[in-house]
Design a protein around this motif. Structure first.
Motif, PDB file in Angstrom:
ATOM      1  N   ALA A 148     -11.147   9.485  43.509  1.00 27.95           N
ATOM      2  CA  ALA A 148     -11.702   8.236  42.990  1.00 27.95           C
ATOM      3  C   ALA A 148     -12.445   7.458  44.066  1.00 27.95           C
ATOM      4  O   ALA A 148     -12.970   6.382  43.807  1.00 27.95           O
ATOM      5  CB  ALA A 148     -10.584   7.373  42.416  1.00 27.95           C
ATOM      6  N   SER A 149     -12.491   7.996  45.262  1.00 30.64           N
ATOM      7  CA  SER A 149     -13.228   7.309  46.336  1.00 30.64           C
ATOM      8  C   SER A 149     -14.428   8.153  46.746  1.00 30.64           C
ATOM      9  O   SER A 149     -14.468   9.350  46.503  1.00 30.64           O
ATOM     10  CB  SER A 149     -12.323   7.081  47.545  1.00 30.64           C
ATOM     11  N   ASP A 181     -14.684   1.336  49.367  1.00 27.65           N
ATOM     12  CA  ASP A 181     -14.139   2.640  49.765  1.00 27.65           C
ATOM     13  C   ASP A 181     -13.997   2.702  51.279  1.00 27.65           C
ATOM     14  O   ASP A 181     -12.968   3.102  51.813  1.00 27.65           O
ATOM     15  CB  ASP A 181     -15.049   3.768  49.279  1.00 27.65           C
ATOM     16  N   GLY A 405     -17.227   7.102  42.235  1.00 25.73           N
ATOM     17  CA  GLY A 405     -16.171   6.342  42.901  1.00 25.73           C
ATOM     18  C   GLY A 405     -16.695   5.400  43.964  1.00 25.73           C
ATOM     19  O   GLY A 405     -15.948   4.557  44.450  1.00 25.73           O
ATOM     20  N   GLY A 406     -17.950   5.524  44.334  1.00 26.42           N
ATOM     21  CA  GLY A 406     -18.518   4.593  45.315  1.00 26.42           C
ATOM     22  C   GLY A 406     -18.619   3.211  44.672  1.00 26.42           C
ATOM     23  O   GLY A 406     -19.251   3.063  43.628  1.00 26.42           O
TER      24      GLY A 406
ATOM     25  N   ARG B  63     -21.601   1.488  35.136  1.00 27.81           N
ATOM     26  CA  ARG B  63     -21.234   2.898  35.034  1.00 27.81           C
ATOM     27  C   ARG B  63     -19.768   3.051  34.632  1.00 27.81           C
ATOM     28  O   ARG B  63     -18.965   2.137  34.804  1.00 27.81           O
ATOM     29  CB  ARG B  63     -21.448   3.569  36.387  1.00 27.81           C
ATOM     30  N   ASP B  65     -17.544   4.602  36.077  1.00 28.58           N
ATOM     31  CA  ASP B  65     -16.601   4.536  37.197  1.00 28.58           C
ATOM     32  C   ASP B  65     -16.545   3.148  37.832  1.00 28.58           C
ATOM     33  O   ASP B  65     -16.085   2.993  38.956  1.00 28.58           O
ATOM     34  CB  ASP B  65     -16.909   5.601  38.254  1.00 28.58           C
ATOM     35  N   MET B  97     -16.630  -4.810  43.963  1.00 30.23           N
ATOM     36  CA  MET B  97     -17.028  -4.795  42.552  1.00 30.23           C
ATOM     37  C   MET B  97     -17.112  -6.207  41.989  1.00 30.23           C
ATOM     38  O   MET B  97     -18.016  -6.519  41.222  1.00 30.23           O
ATOM     39  CB  MET B  97     -16.062  -3.938  41.740  1.00 30.23           C
ATOM     40  N   TYR B 340     -10.314   3.061  39.645  1.00 29.28           N
ATOM     41  CA  TYR B 340     -11.387   2.632  40.552  1.00 29.28           C
ATOM     42  C   TYR B 340     -11.162   1.235  41.146  1.00 29.28           C
ATOM     43  O   TYR B 340     -12.100   0.592  41.598  1.00 29.28           O
ATOM     44  CB  TYR B 340     -12.759   2.700  39.870  1.00 29.28           C
ATOM     45  N   ASP B 342     -10.297   0.020  44.051  1.00 33.74           N
ATOM     46  CA  ASP B 342     -10.126   0.579  45.398  1.00 33.74           C
ATOM     47  C   ASP B 342      -9.096  -0.170  46.252  1.00 33.74           C
ATOM     48  O   ASP B 342      -8.277   0.458  46.918  1.00 33.74           O
ATOM     49  CB  ASP B 342     -11.466   0.607  46.142  1.00 33.74           C
ATOM     50  N   PHE B 346      -5.914   2.598  46.821  1.00 30.15           N
ATOM     51  CA  PHE B 346      -5.854   3.420  48.035  1.00 30.15           C
ATOM     52  C   PHE B 346      -4.739   2.996  48.990  1.00 30.15           C
ATOM     53  O   PHE B 346      -4.553   3.580  50.044  1.00 30.15           O
ATOM     54  CB  PHE B 346      -7.205   3.416  48.752  1.00 30.15           C
TER      55      PHE B 346
END
Lengths: 459, 386
Positions: A148-149, A181, A405-406, B63, B65, B97, B340, B342, B346
């Motif tokens: 996802a990244s 990311d 994913g960006g 999009r 994603d 985002m 997504y 992030d 992560f």
């Protein structure tokens, strides 16, 4: 020593042809090129037969096409040698400083310190492509950054592997109005592998008042960087040293700008080499002095070609603009093979390409150059320079290559495509770059083919 | 007060306010200083609504994603009466985002929009706080322009509305803190889903209105033992002994919107969510703005508040989580992230390592089709904890 060697007529060559070409270069000439000049030690040679790099892991090279000049061989040799160069820097007691996330200005500051080598872990995101291997991406996934990244997660894998570059003496991580990311990569590096000096990156200012304030904000951030580097090196930074650093950076930026014109307007250099040069403005592949020589060598070659009327891409090739970094060099090779050429690019690194003002106080000038950055502003502001070039060079179509994913791709790709269509009234092809592979995936290839066919039919 | 107030019928109070001339200013993020909007005479209204339909609608502009919350937020402007009532919008560049959502909305929706710049780096350096304070000053001017209430003498008259706003919102936060302690008790006297509902209301309606509701609610929950007014001064302490009959959990992760209550209700069938680190939950009320020069204190408060995972470094977030785990005797963590997202997504491996507790990872969007699967996963997790 003057060595008689003439480049063959300009053209793009395959990997095997490229290797043969190397064999024709006199040894004395090969011996001339050393990194970390004026050092001339035998260990610092970097011009090797291209096969060497493929054998040592850069298997992707075998599938690309290259410019057939000595300058281009030198370029690739220098770029491929970066990992070794960083370990060597450690051996000869230079301070190795990882600069993350700001895409330009911090490397100028670090390189102004004598004995410091700035490198960009950001750029290790190319490694999985060059090696056709997912080792770094898999390692990043183990640490929490999966599919996802964007591919920039390879930098996290490289930190974790401890074998692609030496553990840095200092990590400087810029974050703020930047990609999520890569900010996550920085966060995980900070949590596991290194102490990090965080540097704020403001967004692009919305008015002049804000621009003044953001410059001051950045100057204060950079002063922290100077302090950390002074502590690391024992050298106090002076205005003269910084100004000299700016001049050296500008020398490369100027040469790059000239090269861009020669490549994208006059077609005397392939898109692939030009992309490698553009990205070199970020970090000089860890050796500013020798990189200057590499770029100026290419510039001389390109100028001579223009004088002689030699081109590497046909004049009647389809004229394309390209936006966002194409992570896979195969793509640029492919579009040129299919009869197109690039005339305008926006690889999200324009702050590393603009000239830094030399009449301002140095830190303020560096701050101002950052505030022009592509990534920190709106899509519209990002596209301004690109559109100007695209119009001047009569682009017939634009490719927007994104990354699944960006964070910025997800939000701005549609805006960019719509904006270009409304401003230029030309077709736009939008796709995501696939993970590292030996070939472009069939779907992407079909879409590129159809797009180029469409452009041809519009002529 | 009930969850019903979160339905469209519940917007009638806002409609009444709007008809009386009150400007409604929408905001998404916990870093938007509501006190400043409120002091300007407008009503800050938090936009934390999202569902599958609105996310799908947003895909017309973004999009697939993109963050589902961003997609749904765009989609909501075409369908949600709450969003369509707004007179202005304040956004803040938290994650990438959200920063870019402002541009998308500015391109697509005709509504006055102010975008705050918050430093992402969290260390308290003077230059960062100075700039953040200046951003708030600009926001105040913008909001005053929107409402037409202009006090610009730089003195006490200008500060008064800010001081009042700070007092009003601090009071609300204080009441929420009191109520929140009820969910840390054994047995819990308040559910996490109720806390989230209360926060949703406190971030949508005027503080004077919700203050009264909260006091009533507190009195009701404490069995009428304490007066509404006394609630602020005296709070029951969490019990020292923990019953092991129901697992005590903490919730962390991406924004939890009103429509995510289903997840909480599902968990609460068999466990207690006694703490959280969610921006629509505890993180909204866990600290107070300090006394002092109002704009400076508001700036400090928002700059330093318990951070979202996007800030760098985010070690304070981990400290906060560890403290909660210890104080509230948490035995497991439900880590709910959006596809997504992030900043939160992560951090998961690091989170597991640093917290040292069992973690249930739930990564999703607003799709409701996986409810049965979700139930199975939650039940298996709780079974493991027992």
């Amino acid at each position: 020593m003057v060595i008689d060697y003439q480049d063959p007529p300009a053209r793009r060559v395959t990997f095997d042809e490229w290797d043969d070409l190397f064999a024709r270069i006199p040894d004395e000439l090969i011996e001339q090129f050393h990194y970390f000049p004026p050092n001339q030690e035998p260990w610092s040679k970097y011009l090797f037969p291209p096969q060497t790099f493929a054998i040592y892991g850069a298997r992707h090279l075998r599938r690309l096409k290259f410019d057939n000049s000595l300058a281009a061989l030198r370029l690739w040799g220098f770029v491929q040698n970066e990992g070794e160069r960083l370990f060597r820097a450690r051996q000869i007691r230079r301070k190795v400083v990882a600069v993350m996330g700001d895409l330009g200005p911090l490397a100028v500051i670090v390189n102004s310190f004598p004995g410091c080598v700035a490198f960009y872990p950001d750029c290790w995101w190319w490694t999985p492509f060059a090696m056709e291997s997912k080792v770094l991406l898999n390692k990043a996934e183990e640490l929490g950054m999966g599919e996802a990244s964007c591919f920039s997660r390879a930098a996290l894998g490289a930190f974790a592997k401890h074998s692609y570059f030496p553990d840095p003496d200092l990590v400087i991580a810029a974050t703020g109005a930047s990609c999520d990311d890569y900010s996550a990569v920085e966060s995980l590096v900070a949590g596991r592998y290194s102490d990090v000096l965080w540097v704020e990156t403001p967004r692009r200012p919305v008015n002049e008042d804000e621009a003044d304030r953001f410059e001051q904000l950045l100057v204060a951030e950079y002063q922290q960087v100077l302090k950390a580097l002074a502590d690391l090196t024992g050298t106090e930074m002076t205005e003269a040293l910084l100004s000299d650093g700016i001049r050296r950076a500008n020398r490369i930026r100027q040469a790059t700008e000239q090269l861009k014109t020669l490549a994208y307007q006059d077609g005397v250099l392939p898109a692939l080499e030009m992309m490698v040069v553009e990205f070199g403005c970020l970090h000089y592949y860890s050796d500013l002095t020798e990189w200057t020589g590499v770029v100026e060598h290419l510039l001389q070659t390109a100028q001579k070609r223009k004088e002689r009327g030699e081109r590497v891409v046909p004049e009647d090739a389809l004229r394309l603009g390209w936006i966002t970094p194409p992570a896979d060099p195969l793509l640029l090779t492919y579009v040129e093979d299919r009869g197109a050429r690039l005339v305008s690019t926006e690889y999200v690194i324009n702050q590393a390409l603009v000239l830094i003002e030399e009449t301002l106080p140095p830190l303020r000038a560096i701050a101002r150059s950052l505030l022009a950055a592509s990534l920190i502003g709106s899509s519209r502001s990002r596209l301004a320079g690109f559109l100007r070039e695209a119009v001047e060079r009569e682009a017939e179509g634009v490719v927007v290559s994104g990354l699944l994913g960006g964070s910025h791709c997800a939000m701005e790709s549609r805006l960019i495509a719509d904006y270009i269509k409304s401003r230029l009234s030309i077709p736009v092809l939008e796709f995501d770059v696939a993970p590292p592979n030996k070939a472009i995936d069939r779907q992407t290839r079909t879409r590129i083919d159809a797009f180029l066919e469409l452009l041809r039919s519009r002529r | 007060m009930s969850v019903a107030i979160l339905t469209p019928e519940g917007f009638k109070e806002l409609r009444v306010l709007k008809e009386k001339g009150r400007r409604l200013v929408g905001y998404f993020c916990v870093y938007v200083p509501v006190e400043i909007i409120y002091a300007s005479g407008a009503l800050p209204v938090r936009l934390a609504r999202a569902d599958e339909d609105s996310a799908r609608c947003g895909e017309g502009w973004l999009r697939a994603d993109a963050c589902p919350f961003c997609k749904a937020s765009v989609g909501r402007f075409t369908s949600d009466p709450l969003y369509q009532m707004l007179d202005g919008l304040v956004m803040v560049n938290t994650c990438d985002m959200m920063r870019r959502l402002a541009e998308v909305l500015a391109e697509r929706i005709a509504i006055p929009l102010f975008q705050l710049y918050l430093p992402r780096t969290a260390e308290q350096r003077a230059n960062r706080i100075v700039e953040w304070t200046e951003q708030l000053r600009c926001l105040y001017r913008w909001a005053q322009g929107l409402t037409g209430v202009k006090v610009d003498d730089g003195g006490a008259t200008e500060q008064l509305p800010l001081l009042n706003a700070i007092a009003d919102y601090n009071r609300v936060r204080g009441l929420l803190q009191q109520l929140d302690r009820l969910r840390a008790m054994v047995p819990a006297r308040l559910k996490a889903s109720e806390i989230f509902d209360l926060v949703a209301q406190c971030t949508r309606y005027p503080p004077e209105m919700v203050g009264a509701w909260l006091k009533q609610e507190y009195a009701r929950r404490t069995g009428g033992l304490r007066s509404a007014e006394g609630a602020e001064a005296t709070a029951p302490e969490p019990a020292g002994l923990v019953s092991d009959s129901r697992p005590r959990l903490m919730l962390a992760g991406s924004i939890l919107v009103e429509e995510d209550r289903l997840l909480l209700e599902l968990i609460e069938e068999q466990a207690d969510v006694v703490a959280d680190a969610v921006c629509t939950g505890m993180r909204w009320f866990t600290e107070m703005v300090a006394d002092g020069e109002p704009l400076t204190e508001i700036a400090r408060f928002y700059f330093n508040r318990t951070p979202c995972a996007f800030r760098r470094p985010n070690t304070v977030l981990y400290d906060y989580l560890r403290r909660l785990i210890q104080e509230r005797q948490v035995k497991g963590v439900v880590y709910k992230t959006l596809f997504y997202c992030d900043p939160w997504r992560f951090e998961i491996k690091r989170m597991r390592q640093e917290l040292g507790l069992p973690v249930l990872e739930i990564d999703g969007d607003y799709c409701q089709e996986n409810r049965a699967q979700l139930r199975t996963r939650v039940e298996a997790f709780l079974e493991m904890l027992r």
